[in-house]
Enzyme design. Structure first.
Site, PDB file in Angstrom:
ATOM      1  NE  ARG A 184      17.380  24.553 -26.271  1.00  0.00           N
ATOM      2  CZ  ARG A 184      17.000  24.359 -27.641  1.00  0.00           C
ATOM      3  NH1 ARG A 184      15.719  24.916 -27.934  1.00  0.00           N
ATOM      4  NH2 ARG A 184      17.488  23.465 -28.352  1.00  0.00           N
ATOM      5  CD  GLU A 236       3.534  21.595   3.131  1.00  0.00           C
ATOM      6  OE1 GLU A 236       4.625  21.428   3.572  1.00  0.00           O
ATOM      7  OE2 GLU A 236       2.758  20.805   2.499  1.00  0.00           O
TER       8      GLU A 236
END
Ligand code: ADE
Length: 258
Positions: A154, A116
Site C-alpha cells: 500500500r 517448531e
C-alpha cells in the site's frame, strides 16, 4: 515490486492475495507475487520438509536443503532478490518504518516457517533478515508474510487509489489516527463533534491533530518519544496533559477527599 513467498501452504497465501488492495496492485501490474510450494524442492518420495531435532525434544524442525533450493530456484528464474526474509517470532519487529524502508526495494523473498522452527543454517546461509509481526506465536509464517506484503504494497504509488489517505494513515507520522465520522450527524444518541460540521478548516485540522495526540498519549505513550512533533504539537500535548491530569487526579482514589 516483486515478492516470492516460499511455503508449505501455497493455497493459504494465494487466497490471501486474491482480494483487496494487493490483488488490485497485482492486476494493475504494480506488484508481481509468486507463491512457491516448498515441497516442490524436496527430493524424496514423501516430499519431506521436516525432521526430528538434534539433541532431542518435542516437535519437528524444518530441513535446510529444500529452503536453500527454493531460494536458488527463485534466483535463477526470477532474479537476485535484495532481501530474503525469514518470518519468525525471533525476528526484529516489523513496523511502519520497516515497511517504508522495504517499499524502496524491488525484489523480496519471504520464507514461511512451520513446525517448531527452522534449522539455524537457514538463518545463517539463506536469510538476510528475520522479521516478527508481533509478540505472539502463530502456527506459521504464512499470515505474517501476507501482513508484510500488504503493509509494503500500500506504500507503492498507484496501489492504493488515494495517496493522501496513505500519508494520513495511523503511524505514517508516528502517532495514532484521529477519530472519523460520516453521516448521520447523530447515531445511537451520539452526535458528531460540532467542529467537524463547522466548515472551519483550521479548527478541524487542530481538533484532528489534538485528538490524535491525545489518543496516542493515552494508549501508546511510547510512540510519542519517536514521533515527528513540532512546536504546535508540543503545545497541544501540554493542553492535553493539563486537562487530563486534572481528571486523572479526580479519578484517582488516592487523591479523593473524604
Ligand atoms: N511465525 C510465527 N509467529 C510469528 C510472528 N509473530 N511473526 C512472524 N512470524 C511468525
Amino acid at each position: 515490486m516483486k515478492f516470492d513467498v516460499v511455503t508449505i501452504f501455497p493455497r493459504m497465501v494465494i487466497a490471501g492475495l486474491a482480494e483487496g488492495v494487493v490483488s488490485r496492485g497485482i492486476a494493475r501490474g504494480l506488484l508481481d507475487v509468486a507463491v512457491h510450494d516448498l515441497r516442490d524442492h524436496t527430493t524424496d518420495r514423501h516430499r519431506t520438509v521436516d525432521d526430528v531435532p538434534y539433541g532431542g525434544g518435542p516437535g519437528m524442525v524444518m530441513k535446510p536443503e529444500p529452503l536453500a533450493r527454493a531460494v536458488e530456484d527463485i534466483r535463477t528464474r526470477r532474479g537476485n532478490p535484495e532481501a530474503v526474509v525469514l518470518l519468525t517470532p525471533q525476528g526484529r519487529s516489523f513496523t511502519q518504518l520497516e515497511a517504508v524502508r522495504m517499499s524502496r526495494l524491488s525484489h523480496v523473498v519471504l520464507l514461511c516457517g512451520r513446525y517448531e522452527g527452522m534449522d539455524e543454517r537457514v538463518r545463517e546461509l539463506v536469510a538476510t533478515d528475520e522479521l516478527s509481526i508481533g509478540d505472539y506465536v502463530l502456527s506459521g509464517g504464512e499470515l505474517p508474510a501476507l501482513v508484510v506484503i500488504d503493509a509494503i504494497s500500500r506504500l507503492i504509488p498507484g496501489v492504493v487509489g488515494d495517496e493522501q489517505s496513505v500519508e494520513q494513515d495511523s503511524f505514517s507520522n508516528g502517532v495514532l489516527d484521529y477519530p472519523h465520522y460520516t453521516r448521520p450527524a447523530e447515531f445511537g444518541g451520539v452526535r458528531v463533534p460540532d467542529v467537524l460540521m463547522s466548515g472551519h478548516h483550521a479548527d478541524v485540522r487542530r481538533w484532528r491533530r489534538k485528538t490524535a495526540l491525545a489518543r496516542t498519549l493515552e494508549r501508546r505513550p511510547e510512540l510519542l518519544e519517536r514521533a515527528a512533533l513540532d512546536d504546535d504539537d508540543r503545545a497541544l500535548l501540554d493542553e492535553i496533559r493539563q486537562s487530563t491530569m486534572g481528571s486523572a487526579a479526580q479519578a484517582d482514589p488516592a487523591n479523593r477527599k473524604e
